[in-house]
Design a protein around this motif. Structure first.
Motif, PDB file in Angstrom:
ATOM      1  N   THR A 384       0.842  -1.249   0.084  1.00  0.00           N
ATOM      2  CA  THR A 384      -0.077  -0.050  -0.098  1.00  0.00           C
ATOM      3  C   THR A 384       0.935   1.246   0.002  1.00  0.00           C
ATOM      4  N   HIS A 385       0.275   2.414  -0.651  1.00  0.00           N
ATOM      5  CA  HIS A 385       1.066   3.362  -0.660  1.00  0.00           C
ATOM      6  C   HIS A 385       1.053   4.084   0.573  1.00  0.00           C
ATOM      7  N   ARG A 386       2.234   4.778   0.932  1.00  0.00           N
ATOM      8  CA  ARG A 386       2.560   5.548   2.224  1.00  0.00           C
ATOM      9  C   ARG A 386       2.950   6.903   1.643  1.00  0.00           C
ATOM     10  N   ALA A 387       1.761   7.804   2.294  1.00  0.00           N
ATOM     11  CA  ALA A 387       1.623   9.244   1.936  1.00  0.00           C
ATOM     12  C   ALA A 387       2.743  10.074   2.480  1.00  0.00           C
ATOM     13  N   GLY A 388       3.698   9.568   3.570  1.00  0.00           N
ATOM     14  CA  GLY A 388       4.742  10.340   4.047  1.00  0.00           C
ATOM     15  C   GLY A 388       5.820  10.444   3.179  1.00  0.00           C
ATOM     16  N   ASP A 389       6.860  11.613   3.411  1.00  0.00           N
ATOM     17  CA  ASP A 389       8.047  11.465   2.686  1.00  0.00           C
ATOM     18  C   ASP A 389       9.266  11.254   3.621  1.00  0.00           C
ATOM     19  N   THR A 390       9.342  10.177   4.590  1.00  0.00           N
ATOM     20  CA  THR A 390      10.436   9.872   5.289  1.00  0.00           C
ATOM     21  C   THR A 390      11.180   9.008   4.488  1.00  0.00           C
ATOM     22  N   PRO A 391      12.521   8.512   4.775  1.00  0.00           N
ATOM     23  CA  PRO A 391      13.130   7.777   4.062  1.00  0.00           C
ATOM     24  C   PRO A 391      12.387   6.239   3.964  1.00  0.00           C
ATOM     25  N   ALA A 392      11.867   5.797   5.032  1.00  0.00           N
ATOM     26  CA  ALA A 392      11.118   4.519   4.873  1.00  0.00           C
ATOM     27  C   ALA A 392       9.805   4.770   4.158  1.00  0.00           C
ATOM     28  N   ASP A 393       9.290   5.834   4.096  1.00  0.00           N
ATOM     29  CA  ASP A 393       8.272   5.971   3.040  1.00  0.00           C
ATOM     30  C   ASP A 393       8.569   5.861   1.542  1.00  0.00           C
ATOM     31  N   ARG A 394       9.424   6.403   1.347  1.00  0.00           N
ATOM     32  CA  ARG A 394      10.205   6.526   0.050  1.00  0.00           C
ATOM     33  C   ARG A 394      10.761   5.066  -0.267  1.00  0.00           C
ATOM     34  N   GLU A 395      11.266   4.414   0.570  1.00  0.00           N
ATOM     35  CA  GLU A 395      11.630   2.947   0.325  1.00  0.00           C
ATOM     36  C   GLU A 395      10.436   2.272   0.015  1.00  0.00           C
ATOM     37  N   SER A 396       9.467   2.302   0.653  1.00  0.00           N
ATOM     38  CA  SER A 396       8.364   1.488   0.482  1.00  0.00           C
ATOM     39  C   SER A 396       7.884   1.514  -0.802  1.00  0.00           C
ATOM     40  N   ASN A 397       7.625   2.891  -0.922  1.00  0.00           N
ATOM     41  CA  ASN A 397       6.966   3.397  -2.436  1.00  0.00           C
ATOM     42  C   ASN A 397       7.597   2.879  -3.444  1.00  0.00           C
ATOM     43  N   ALA A 398       9.003   2.943  -3.283  1.00  0.00           N
ATOM     44  CA  ALA A 398       9.895   2.513  -4.729  1.00  0.00           C
ATOM     45  C   ALA A 398       9.624   1.240  -4.936  1.00  0.00           C
ATOM     46  N   ARG A 399       9.151   0.308  -4.085  1.00  0.00           N
ATOM     47  CA  ARG A 399       8.607  -1.391  -4.310  1.00  0.00           C
ATOM     48  C   ARG A 399       7.478  -1.450  -4.781  1.00  0.00           C
TER      49      ARG A 399
END
Length: 670
Positions: A384-399
């Motif tokens: 699922t998409h993570r709306a934040g902009d933390t490194p963890a959010d970006r790493e998750s969205n990249a997959r």
């Protein structure tokens, strides 16, 4: 490669020279889909009379087919009575069809050429000289035949935005003086390779208008046919993508024939590799069924790249073609990032990919395979998409686009429970897993085989062959999905599938626009209802339909290609290959209220050109003018266009911005 004489014009209006260099003259050849999904066709034929798409006698049948499909009332061929004119919901007078060598916009609007082929993109790029081109210069300049556009505001830099453009293909006879198509020089081949790909350019917005000024900036970037890219998903490392230059099967040089695309919620750009078959030579010698299913069954290619670079020769590198035909993700904000080819989204002639995030974070990417009798696809992420902009959010969205299930669409004529015009289902083909492996739902095919040979895998589950599905985009607020079906002149011809509910016309030269509503308005749903929003063509013709709006108050529209949405949710359509004899254009269409389906032409592009892009913001519209001046009766020495610079200049593909002269909203608010 099988070519027709240049004097031949295609049914959809595009000149033969454009067909040769854009798609290897695909429409002059038999469509490569040999399947005839008889069960669906029988069901469709039996139920055609129950469809309710074109109501109130607005459309009569084309050879009886469309009338039966629409359930029309009144006499066949009867014209609707004139209606009282309604004020335009857009506040402009529609531009009349024309064949001028100019971009024409409504009265009260201004326009500007933002950037053209050959303009500098990178610091140190030389000024454009059409008579002294080099590959080194082109690799630093704006590429040829711009198509998809994105405009992304730069956080923390008011007034700054990144303009991202695809460069779909090259037409070397209209680019390079002295070009010999039978024996191009290595330098001419290198110029063509450098003119492909993408450009990322910083622009400065004018706060009082829609004017955009390119800026030399460290974020600017050129991506070409030689830029290193990473394969992701289950195909990465598989034997099907290993080559002598890349025995690991994980790094590809370049991207080709980048057509449309999309902007993700995590602010990256997706670009689709479309007519990749035309770059690979000697498929007829290799004689592989999988190559033929993708149209790679010819000899020498039009551009002869195989004579300079062995990777384009299927005899020497049989797997290189498997490394193209993907959706590519680019981070335009990081010029040092490596673009990624997402194999989990399948391999076919991608017009583009557009993402929707549902209320619970479910992510779906919608895609069309742009060829006659090919299919609509959807990828649903298991993350699922993570709306934040933390490194963890970006790493998750990249997959997000590497883990999930790829589906193909099957349409039926009747919707359970009284849906609009029909129902449909998404049929699973393959699931890509978190560990980089996959699970195939197609007996006898591995996950990697399904993804590399997606067309063959899809054929086995009997999806609906469509009339060239191109841009497929979800509405930003309603979630409804809109698909441009450009045309299909083979529909109903001997040995080919005939008209059906969602593709209602035989020998369809004008196309239609499809509207989908997924079950529960959930992008992860397995079912949907569908309607035909538009059946395009001359409003005076019996076989056209405009959402139920009176046909005497709409602009003629032919061959819908790309779609976009404005700030208040109206649909905008760019056309490609107008079969009605006038220039292509950009059209605005309300989707709600009493004027739903009212098509108004907003602009026209110069003669010989196609309208691409588009981007529609609150105060500006942005279009890419592709292949201006291309004509079978023209050449560099004998041009029919000097757009955009006038005089005796060479015609140059370019990006154009349009805005209201008074600086007001592009689309008036209610």
């Amino acid at each position: 490669m099988r070519l027709l004489p240049l004097a031949v014009r295609r049914p959809h209006g595009r000149p033969a020279i454009s067909c040769r260099y854009r798609c290897a003259d695909a429409c002059s050849r038999e469509a490569p889909n040999p399947t005839d999904h008889t069960p669906f066709r029988e069901v469709a034929a039996a139920a055609l009379s129950r469809r309710r798409v074109l109501q109130a006698g607005l459309v009569a049948g084309l050879s009886g087919t469309l009338a039966a499909a629409c359930g029309t009332s009144g006499s066949a061929g009867a014209a609707a009575p004139p209606t009282a004119p309604m004020p335009s919901p857009f506040g402009f007078t529609a531009v009349a069809p024309n064949t001028e060598d100019a971009v024409r916009v409504p009265e009260g609007f201004d326009q500007q050429v933002v950037i053209r082929w050959g303009d500098p993109v990178l610091p140190g790029a030389p000024a454009f000289d059409p008579n002294a081109q080099t590959a080194a210069a082109q690799a630093q300049q704006f590429g040829f035949n711009n198509d998809f556009l994105a405009l992304l505001d730069v956080p923390g830099s008011p007034g700054r935005a990144l303009l991202v453009a695809n460069h779909e293909y090259t037409t070397e006879p209209f680019m390079i003086p002295g070009y010999n198509p039978d024996a191009p020089t290595p330098e001419q081949v290198a110029i063509g390779m450098a003119a492909h790909g993408m450009s990322v350019v910083m622009v400065q917005r004018d706060p009082a208008s829609g004017r955009l000024t390119p800026v030399m900036d460290g974020v600017n970037r050129r991506i070409t046919a030689s830029t290193p890219m990473t394969l992701t998903g289950p195909v990465a490392g598989d034997a099907l993508v290993r080559t002598s230059a890349d025995p690991e099967g994980r790094t590809v040089l370049g991207t080709l024939n980048n057509c449309a695309g999309g902007v993700t919620p995590w602010r990256t750009v997706l670009t689709g590799e479309e007519n990749i078959d035309q770059y690979f030579a000697n498929g007829e010698t290799v004689a592989d069924l999988a190559l033929a299913r993708y149209g790679m069954d010819g000899g020498a290619t039009e551009r002869r790249w195989e004579g300079v670079d062995p990777r384009f020769d299927l005899i020497r590198e049989p797997n290189e073609a498997n490394r193209f035909g993907w959706v590519v993700e680019v981070d335009p904000f990081d010029p040092s990032s490596t673009p990624r080819k997402h194999t989990a989204l399948g391999r076919f002639k991608h017009e583009g990919a557009n993402v929707r995030v549902g209320p619970t974070g479910t992510v779906a990417a919608y895609m069309g395979d742009d060829e006659r009798f090919e299919y609509l696809y959807k990828f649903v992420s298991s993350r699922t998409h993570r709306a934040g902009d933390t490194p963890a959010d970006r790493e998750s969205n990249a997959r997000l686009l590497d883990e999930g299930t790829l589906f193909v669409a099957r349409f039926s004529p009747d919707a359970p429970g009284g849906g609009p015009d029909g129902s449909g289902e998404w049929l699973p083909l393959v699931e890509s897993l978190a560990d980089g492996t996959g699970r195939s739902f197609v007996p006898g095919m591995s996950a990697a085989q399904v993804l590399v040979h997606t067309r063959i895998a899809a054929d086995t589950v009997a999806p609906t062959p469509m009339d060239r599905p191109e841009d497929v985009q979800p509405h930003p607020t309603t979630g409804r999905v809109y698909a441009a079906l450009t045309n299909n002149d083979e529909r109903g011809t001997p040995g080919k599938p005939g008209p059906d509910g969602v593709n209602p016309r035989g020998e369809n030269t004008n196309g239609q626009v499809l509207e989908l509503v997924e079950g529960g308005n959930d992008p992860g749903a397995r079912t949907f209802a569908w309607s035909l929003l538009l059946v395009c063509g001359d409003p005076a013709a019996a076989d056209t339909y405009f959402g139920g709006f009176p046909k005497d108050q709409v602009s003629p529209i032919s061959c819908p290609d790309n779609v976009a949405f404005d700030a208040v949710g109206n649909l905008w359509i760019a056309t490609d290959g107008n079969a009605l004899g006038s220039n292509d254009g950009l059209f605005a269409v309300p989707l709600e209220g009493p004027q739903r389906g009212r098509v108004q032409q907003f602009l026209t592009v110069p003669r010989g050109a196609e309208t691409c892009g588009p981007v529609v913001e609150e105060r500006l519209a942005l279009v890419a003018v592709q292949h201006p001046g291309e004509s079978d009766d023209a050449s560099l020495a004998n041009p029919i266009s000097h757009w955009p610079d006038g005089g005796t200049s060479v015609a140059r593909p370019a990006v154009v911005s349009v805005w209201r002269a008074d600086g007001g909203w592009l689309t008036p608010r209610a």
